[in-house]
Design a protein around this motif. Sequence first.
Motif, short mmCIF file in Angstrom:
data_model
loop_
_atom_site.label_atom_id
_atom_site.label_comp_id
_atom_site.label_asym_id
_atom_site.label_seq_id
_atom_site.Cartn_x
_atom_site.Cartn_y
_atom_site.Cartn_z
N THR A 75 0.88 -1.16 0.00
CA THR A 75 0.00 0.00 0.00
C THR A 75 0.92 1.21 0.00
OG1 THR A 75 -1.67 -1.20 1.25
CG2 THR A 75 -1.89 1.21 1.15
N ILE A 76 0.71 2.08 -0.97
CA ILE A 76 1.55 3.26 -1.12
C ILE A 76 0.68 4.49 -0.92
CG2 ILE A 76 3.08 4.56 -2.65
CD1 ILE A 76 3.70 1.88 -4.06
N PHE A 77 1.04 5.28 0.07
CA PHE A 77 0.33 6.51 0.37
C PHE A 77 1.15 7.67 -0.18
CE2 PHE A 77 -0.59 3.51 3.81
CZ PHE A 77 -1.97 3.46 3.73
N VAL A 78 0.51 8.58 -0.91
CA VAL A 78 1.16 9.77 -1.43
C VAL A 78 0.33 10.99 -1.05
CG1 VAL A 78 2.31 8.58 -3.34
CG2 VAL A 78 0.05 9.57 -3.69
N THR A 79 1.00 12.11 -0.91
CA THR A 79 0.26 13.33 -0.58
C THR A 79 -0.17 14.10 -1.82
OG1 THR A 79 2.35 14.54 -0.33
CG2 THR A 79 1.35 13.59 1.68
N GLY A 82 -0.46 13.49 -8.27
CA GLY A 82 0.30 13.94 -9.43
C GLY A 82 1.62 13.20 -9.59
N HIS A 83 2.05 12.47 -8.54
CA HIS A 83 3.29 11.69 -8.59
C HIS A 83 3.05 10.23 -8.98
CE1 HIS A 83 5.90 14.81 -7.08
NE2 HIS A 83 5.02 15.06 -6.12
N PHE A 84 1.87 9.94 -9.53
CA PHE A 84 1.54 8.55 -9.89
C PHE A 84 2.60 7.96 -10.82
CE2 PHE A 84 -0.44 5.24 -12.41
CZ PHE A 84 -0.98 4.43 -11.43
N ASP A 85 3.00 8.69 -11.85
CA ASP A 85 4.01 8.17 -12.79
C ASP A 85 5.34 7.91 -12.07
OD1 ASP A 85 2.21 8.22 -14.88
OD2 ASP A 85 2.94 10.12 -15.69
N ASP A 86 5.66 8.73 -11.08
CA ASP A 86 6.87 8.50 -10.29
C ASP A 86 6.76 7.21 -9.47
OD1 ASP A 86 8.08 10.86 -11.19
OD2 ASP A 86 7.21 12.04 -9.55
N VAL A 87 5.57 6.93 -8.98
CA VAL A 87 5.35 5.68 -8.23
C VAL A 87 5.58 4.49 -9.17
CG1 VAL A 87 3.65 4.26 -7.02
CG2 VAL A 87 3.81 6.71 -6.52
N ALA A 101 0.55 -7.20 -5.58
CA ALA A 101 -0.70 -6.46 -5.58
C ALA A 101 -0.42 -5.10 -4.94
CB ALA A 101 -1.76 -7.22 -4.80
N ASP A 102 -1.19 -4.09 -5.32
CA ASP A 102 -0.84 -2.73 -4.91
C ASP A 102 -2.09 -1.89 -4.73
OD1 ASP A 102 -0.15 0.11 -5.11
OD2 ASP A 102 1.77 -0.49 -5.92
N THR A 103 -2.08 -1.07 -3.73
CA THR A 103 -3.05 0.00 -3.57
C THR A 103 -2.26 1.28 -3.45
OG1 THR A 103 -4.61 -1.43 -2.40
CG2 THR A 103 -4.88 0.95 -2.11
N ILE A 104 -2.67 2.30 -4.21
CA ILE A 104 -2.06 3.61 -4.06
C ILE A 104 -3.18 4.56 -3.69
CG2 ILE A 104 -2.18 4.06 -6.54
CD1 ILE A 104 0.29 5.90 -6.16
N ALA A 105 -2.93 5.37 -2.67
CA ALA A 105 -3.96 6.29 -2.20
C ALA A 105 -3.36 7.65 -1.91
CB ALA A 105 -4.61 5.74 -0.93
N GLU A 106 -4.06 8.68 -2.32
CA GLU A 106 -3.67 10.03 -1.96
C GLU A 106 -4.31 10.37 -0.62
OE1 GLU A 106 -3.58 13.52 -4.78
OE2 GLU A 106 -5.17 14.19 -3.43
N ASP A 114 6.82 17.25 5.76
CA ASP A 114 7.84 17.07 4.72
C ASP A 114 7.70 15.75 3.96
OD1 ASP A 114 8.98 19.48 5.46
OD2 ASP A 114 10.37 18.54 6.87
N ALA A 115 7.02 14.77 4.55
CA ALA A 115 6.90 13.45 3.92
C ALA A 115 5.87 13.47 2.80
CB ALA A 115 6.52 12.41 4.97
N MET A 116 6.25 12.91 1.65
CA MET A 116 5.37 12.86 0.49
C MET A 116 4.93 11.45 0.13
SD MET A 116 7.05 15.66 -2.09
CE MET A 116 8.78 15.35 -1.84
N ILE A 117 5.60 10.41 0.69
CA ILE A 117 5.30 9.02 0.35
C ILE A 117 5.55 8.14 1.55
CG2 ILE A 117 7.62 8.73 -0.62
CD1 ILE A 117 6.39 6.68 -2.60
N GLU A 118 4.74 7.10 1.69
CA GLU A 118 4.93 6.08 2.72
C GLU A 118 4.46 4.76 2.14
OE1 GLU A 118 3.13 5.19 7.10
OE2 GLU A 118 3.98 7.18 6.78
N ILE A 119 5.22 3.69 2.41
CA ILE A 119 4.94 2.38 1.83
C ILE A 119 4.85 1.34 2.93
CG2 ILE A 119 5.71 0.64 0.17
CD1 ILE A 119 7.63 2.88 -0.92
N GLU A 120 3.74 0.58 2.95
CA GLU A 120 3.64 -0.57 3.85
C GLU A 120 3.54 -1.82 3.00
OE1 GLU A 120 0.09 0.34 6.12
OE2 GLU A 120 -1.15 -0.78 4.72
N ALA A 121 3.92 -2.96 3.57
CA ALA A 121 3.98 -4.18 2.77
C ALA A 121 3.62 -5.41 3.57
CB ALA A 121 5.38 -4.34 2.19
#
Length: 131
Positions: A75-79, A82-87, A101-106, A114-121
């Motif tokens: 699961t990838i959290f982004v703030t 617009g950074h989807f392509d970067d993910v 398998a992946d979930t991405i959520a804004e 300051d944090a823009m991304i966090e990943i749990e697995a």
Amino acid sequence: MIERVTTQPDPYEPFLLSQGIKANGWLFISGQAGAGENGKIVQGGFLAQGRQAFANLRRALEAGGASLKDVVKVTIFVTDMGHFDDVVTLRREFFAAPYPADTIAEIRALYTPDAMIEIEAIAVVPHAEGR
């Protein structure tokens, strides 16, 4: 059996969190952000933070007896979505087929502004008892 997974330094200890939990052949890794060993978010923008977050994820997985190739779900959290392509770029750098398998959520914010991304697995631990 449930076993706590830690790395040194353990940035989660002061907050009464486990960096990871190993249970019955599974490994659950708490969200990993783009913070360096000093606990500060790395400079250089989204991709720099993402690469650091994946490095932190790799380190936590290895502490639990697994690796990035053993990850079955992230699961990838982004703030900012617009950074989807970067993910996608980061996934290409750190994962190989078959991709997890992946979930991405804004989300509005992470633990520090300051944090823009966090990943749990979630990973399968190779050669774990009970498997």
